[in-house]
Design a protein around this motif. Structure first.
Motif, mmCIF file in Angstrom:
data_model
loop_
_atom_site.group_PDB
_atom_site.id
_atom_site.type_symbol
_atom_site.label_atom_id
_atom_site.label_comp_id
_atom_site.label_asym_id
_atom_site.label_seq_id
_atom_site.Cartn_x
_atom_site.Cartn_y
_atom_site.Cartn_z
ATOM 1 N N ASN A 52 0.827 -1.211 0.000
ATOM 2 C CA ASN A 52 0.000 0.000 0.000
ATOM 3 C C ASN A 52 0.863 1.264 0.000
ATOM 4 O O ASN A 52 0.561 2.240 -0.678
ATOM 5 N N HIS A 63 2.261 1.706 -3.401
ATOM 6 C CA HIS A 63 1.214 2.143 -4.331
ATOM 7 C C HIS A 63 0.979 3.646 -4.199
ATOM 8 O O HIS A 63 0.867 4.365 -5.194
ATOM 9 N N ASP A 117 3.782 5.487 -5.752
ATOM 10 C CA ASP A 117 3.743 5.448 -7.217
ATOM 11 C C ASP A 117 2.682 6.399 -7.777
ATOM 12 O O ASP A 117 2.877 7.027 -8.817
#
Length: 214
Positions: free
Chosen positions: A151, A154, A157
């Motif tokens: 997470n 993510h 990103d």
């Protein structure tokens, strides 16, 4: 059909073992195996002894009913058992099962040898179950940690933060210029006047001379 021979090694009642094994055969689940079977030996009349079977999934309590024509089964899984123990007495031993909740389950008149092996088999399975829970907990913790890291990656990103370049602070350097000769003379003259070492007339006259010489 389960062979009863391996359950007769400690002088268990063959008839009782045969009857119990025959009934238990239909109650075992996939992958479940009977590890040990102990049979009561009452000091007086022992026509309908109770039995205790240890499997890799639970403990079965087997009690004859209707004058031996039927068999009643109660079971408790390892996850619901806190501990087991046995106590040797004059006539055999008591096998004691302490559940996580509720009252202790006590079975009397178990032959001493059978009680010891029953206790050993039960404790071994409790240890196996505790090891399973421990390993399961480790795997759950690893899974949670991996999910958190995924997470975080993510979010990084999707919302990358720009790199902030901090510019160095410019510090102005103060450079004092040297006083010229005329300014120095005027400052010294003013200093003499402030200290009352010369009169105002003298101060004005000398000041005019200095300015005239520029």
């Amino acid at each position: 059909m389960i062979s009863i021979d391996r359950f007769l090694s400690d002088e268990q009642d063959p008839k009782a073992v045969e009857k119990v094994i025959g009934k238990l055969n239909d109650l075992l689940t996939t992958g479940e195996e009977i590890l040990y079977l102990a049979v009561q030996k009452k000091p007086a009349v022992n026509l309908m002894p109770d039995s205790i079977a240890i499997t890799n999934k639970r403990i079965f309590y087997c009690e004859p009913g209707n004058l031996g024509l039927t068999m009643n089964f109660k079971d408790i899984s390892w996850k619901n058992i806190k501990e087991v123990s046995f106590k040797e007495e004059l006539f055999g031993s008591k096998f004691i099962c302490v559940p996580q909740q509720g009252e202790n389950i006590v079975t009397e008149f178990i032959p001493k040898v059978q009680a010891r092996k029953l206790n050993q088999a039960a404790n071994e399975q409790l240890e196996v179950y505790k090891d399973f829970l421990h390993q399961q907990k480790i795997e759950e913790n690893w899974a949670s940690a991996s999910l958190i890291n995924a997470n975080i990656q993510h979010v990084a990103d999707v919302n990358p933060e720009p790199i902030k370049v901090t510019e160095p602070i410019q510090i102005a350097e103060v450079v004092e210029e040297p006083e010229d000769e005329t300014t120095l003379k005027l400052r010294k003259l003013k200093n003499l006047y402030d200290k009352h070492l010369i009169t105002q007339d003298e101060y004005e006259a000398k000041k005019a001379n200095i300015l005239d010489s520029m």
